[in-house]
Design a protein around this motif. Sequence first.
Motif, mmCIF file in Angstrom:
data_model
loop_
_atom_site.group_PDB
_atom_site.id
_atom_site.type_symbol
_atom_site.label_atom_id
_atom_site.label_comp_id
_atom_site.label_asym_id
_atom_site.label_seq_id
_atom_site.Cartn_x
_atom_site.Cartn_y
_atom_site.Cartn_z
ATOM 1 N N ALA A 37 50.470 -7.575 4.263
ATOM 2 C CA ALA A 37 50.930 -7.909 5.607
ATOM 3 C C ALA A 37 52.231 -7.184 5.852
ATOM 4 C CB ALA A 37 51.144 -9.414 5.740
ATOM 5 N N GLY A 38 52.220 -6.171 6.704
ATOM 6 C CA GLY A 38 53.407 -5.384 6.987
ATOM 7 C C GLY A 38 53.733 -5.473 8.453
ATOM 8 N N SER A 39 54.277 -4.377 8.984
ATOM 9 C CA SER A 39 54.677 -4.402 10.378
ATOM 10 C C SER A 39 53.492 -4.641 11.293
ATOM 11 C CB SER A 39 55.365 -3.085 10.729
ATOM 12 O OG SER A 39 56.534 -2.941 9.977
ATOM 13 N N PHE A 40 52.310 -4.129 10.898
ATOM 14 C CA PHE A 40 51.112 -4.348 11.696
ATOM 15 C C PHE A 40 49.979 -4.772 10.780
ATOM 16 C CE2 PHE A 40 53.623 -0.982 13.672
ATOM 17 C CZ PHE A 40 54.022 -1.672 14.798
ATOM 18 N N GLY A 41 49.891 -6.083 10.508
ATOM 19 C CA GLY A 41 48.851 -6.595 9.626
ATOM 20 C C GLY A 41 47.478 -6.328 10.200
ATOM 21 N N VAL A 42 46.497 -6.099 9.324
ATOM 22 C CA VAL A 42 45.164 -5.771 9.819
ATOM 23 C C VAL A 42 44.129 -6.799 9.452
ATOM 24 C CG1 VAL A 42 45.659 -3.313 9.744
ATOM 25 C CG2 VAL A 42 44.591 -4.385 7.790
ATOM 26 N N TRP A 43 44.421 -7.642 8.472
ATOM 27 C CA TRP A 43 43.366 -8.547 8.005
ATOM 28 C C TRP A 43 43.122 -9.648 9.024
ATOM 29 C CZ3 TRP A 43 40.310 -8.039 3.795
ATOM 30 C CH2 TRP A 43 40.668 -7.044 2.888
ATOM 31 N N PHE A 100 58.644 -16.978 7.294
ATOM 32 C CA PHE A 100 57.741 -15.917 6.873
ATOM 33 C C PHE A 100 56.371 -16.081 7.513
ATOM 34 C CE2 PHE A 100 55.180 -13.603 3.627
ATOM 35 C CZ PHE A 100 55.853 -12.395 3.715
ATOM 36 N N ASP A 101 55.899 -17.318 7.650
ATOM 37 C CA ASP A 101 54.589 -17.546 8.261
ATOM 38 C C ASP A 101 54.584 -17.119 9.722
ATOM 39 O OD1 ASP A 101 56.357 -19.560 8.929
ATOM 40 O OD2 ASP A 101 54.860 -21.165 8.858
ATOM 41 N N LYS A 102 55.697 -17.383 10.404
ATOM 42 C CA LYS A 102 55.807 -16.980 11.811
ATOM 43 C C LYS A 102 55.769 -15.459 11.930
ATOM 44 C CE LYS A 102 56.792 -17.459 16.230
ATOM 45 N NZ LYS A 102 57.127 -16.095 16.618
ATOM 46 N N ASN A 103 56.428 -14.760 10.994
ATOM 47 C CA ASN A 103 56.413 -13.293 11.020
ATOM 48 C C ASN A 103 55.001 -12.749 10.831
ATOM 49 O OD1 ASN A 103 59.172 -13.102 11.384
ATOM 50 N ND2 ASN A 103 59.621 -12.973 9.198
ATOM 51 N N VAL A 104 54.246 -13.377 9.924
ATOM 52 C CA VAL A 104 52.879 -12.931 9.688
ATOM 53 C C VAL A 104 52.039 -13.104 10.950
ATOM 54 C CG1 VAL A 104 50.746 -13.398 8.409
ATOM 55 C CG2 VAL A 104 52.937 -13.323 7.204
ATOM 56 N N LEU A 105 52.160 -14.261 11.602
ATOM 57 C CA LEU A 105 51.398 -14.485 12.835
ATOM 58 C C LEU A 105 51.826 -13.498 13.914
ATOM 59 C CD1 LEU A 105 49.355 -16.073 14.479
ATOM 60 C CD2 LEU A 105 51.165 -17.718 15.048
ATOM 61 N N ASP A 106 53.129 -13.263 14.045
ATOM 62 C CA ASP A 106 53.614 -12.295 15.035
ATOM 63 C C ASP A 106 53.032 -10.907 14.773
ATOM 64 O OD1 ASP A 106 55.102 -14.178 16.349
ATOM 65 O OD2 ASP A 106 57.008 -13.646 15.415
ATOM 66 N N ASN A 107 52.975 -10.514 13.510
ATOM 67 C CA ASN A 107 52.422 -9.199 13.170
ATOM 68 C C ASN A 107 50.943 -9.111 13.529
ATOM 69 O OD1 ASN A 107 54.831 -8.227 12.152
ATOM 70 N ND2 ASN A 107 54.404 -8.886 10.059
#
Length: 629
Positions: free
Chosen positions: A22-28, A84-91
């Motif tokens: 999960a980076g700047s633009f997560g794909v999964w 961190f969870d919020k960042n993942v959702l935002d990505n």
Amino acid sequence: MLESLRNAGKSWVAKILMLLLAGSFGVWGIRDVFGGFQRTSLATVGGQTISSQAFTETYRKALQNLAQQSGQNVTAEEARKMGFDKNVLDNMIQTAALDAQAAHLNLHISPKQIVDDAMASPNFRDTNGKFSPEVFSRALAQYGLNEAMFVETEMRNRSRSAVTGAVGGGITPPRTMLEAISKYQSEQRDVKYFVITASEKDIPAPTEDELKKQYEATPAAYTAPEYRSIAVLKVEPADIASKITISAEDLAKGYEKFKRDYYSPEKRTILQISFPSVDEAKKAKEKIMAGTDFIAIAKERKASDADITFADKTKVEFLDKAIADAAFNLKEGAVSDPVSGSLVTALLMVKKVTPEKQSTLEEVKAELTKRLQAEKAQDEVQSIYDAVEDARAGQTKFEEIAQAQGIPFLLVSTVSAAGLDPAGKDVEIPDKQDVLKAAFESDVGVENNALTPKDGYYWFDVREVIPSHLKPFAEVKAQVKGDVVQSKIRALLTERASKLVASSKAGATLETLATDNKSTIKTAQGLRRNEVAADFDIPAVTALFGAPENGFAWSLEGDGKSARIMQSQRVLSTPFDPSSQSAKELQKTLSEAESKDILAAYLKALQNQVGVSINQALWQQLSGTQPSS
């Protein structure tokens, strides 16, 4: 995105790994393109959905990546506290928005191009240099992908890269900005200064009302932290190794098992002189046989003792087999005939021979005993762990378990989360950081899992929680008085320093002010902005750089008893050179920062354009927090 991945990872394997993190633009999980998820919608982005299952899987992978990068395990709760969870959702939302924009722009990447790139990659070739489907499939399987998933993912990444690259790329900051920032960063100053002081005798004694006002206004300063009473039980191999008896039979078996570890091969100190040809080596050997010293020959060839000496080397340490064989076939003191090695022709002389040695059982008995004790202790630790867990299940107290098993027990009566007792002294606790962290996350009466540092087990039990509380005024009165005194001294110094700087504006020189205050002027050169220097802390440097050239400034010293009166002297800046390395690095930094800012603004606008909706009730179930969108 393949181009950026190529620059970053330099390999298809690296690219595949990056796709999974999960980076700047997560794909999964975006649009559930890989299938298999129950479609419980956590968020909708335009016409796409992000399922709770997709988010959970992406979040899990992101946590794994975070742990790998930091080298520490991070719990889901700790990650949530960091947002961190919020960042993942935002990505994931950003990625879905980019997909929507790519579709709107009718961007299309040919699957054939991706396949061709994969087939051209050297990472997927066999030993004959040809593309290998087996190698390719194994590489994908290592990261949980099949060929269709890989192609689909890479198509999406290239489409997203086309959008983001057009928005945030190619930004060059103007020269005026570069020059101004470079001048600001490189500025140096010289300074003249003197110091004034104050003490408790220079201020009126604090009144009772002032003390109480200080106590009531700053309760946090006089609040005791939460303390806990913790019982700790532990077992490590070192705790029980010395108690284990090793029989003569065990020693004999252990000696046979580890015999090679107590063997020392033959070592030799060899002198070696290299020659360009066999003929020259022969001539040198003739001179040696006629009485010329071996070292003298080396010096004739401009080689020092260190150049020709190979001290205490085993045979395998000589990389050239011919040299090694010759060196270990000579008698001590003998000189070899010319030896033609793979790289050089040489003459060898054996300076010293240390024979091989197989230590006897009697010679290694003490060391071997400790080794076997430690080995058996490893097995014993597991047996003790099982016994302790059985006893805990039977509600047996730690003290009784420790006595029955013969393992260390510690009762810490009062300790804070920082590891200090009420007097502020450090408390000794085994595996202190982990034990305290776990104990302050637990509570009285909770049966905690054993901690497993290194190769042992630690158990802990919270016996008592002493809540944080405001200390009585009478108990901290001396501390309150000290704080008031310090505050008054700082206020007095601030007043005096401010008046002195004001006097300079009326024409008073630094020398006059220093003389009037019976102080000596000192100097400092080459001070740099935001850098600590000898006798100049950050507050002093900051105050100095806030004054114009030849201007005055003041700052309080860190000791709380003095203040510094300063006059800025020379102001120097390195001339701006756009071709310098520092200017190039600054331009790169500013370009990247501006690109990120523009891209962030674009992504926010894009999300507003396509429309984002979050299932708040479901999000609260997953994280316990409210995302802003």
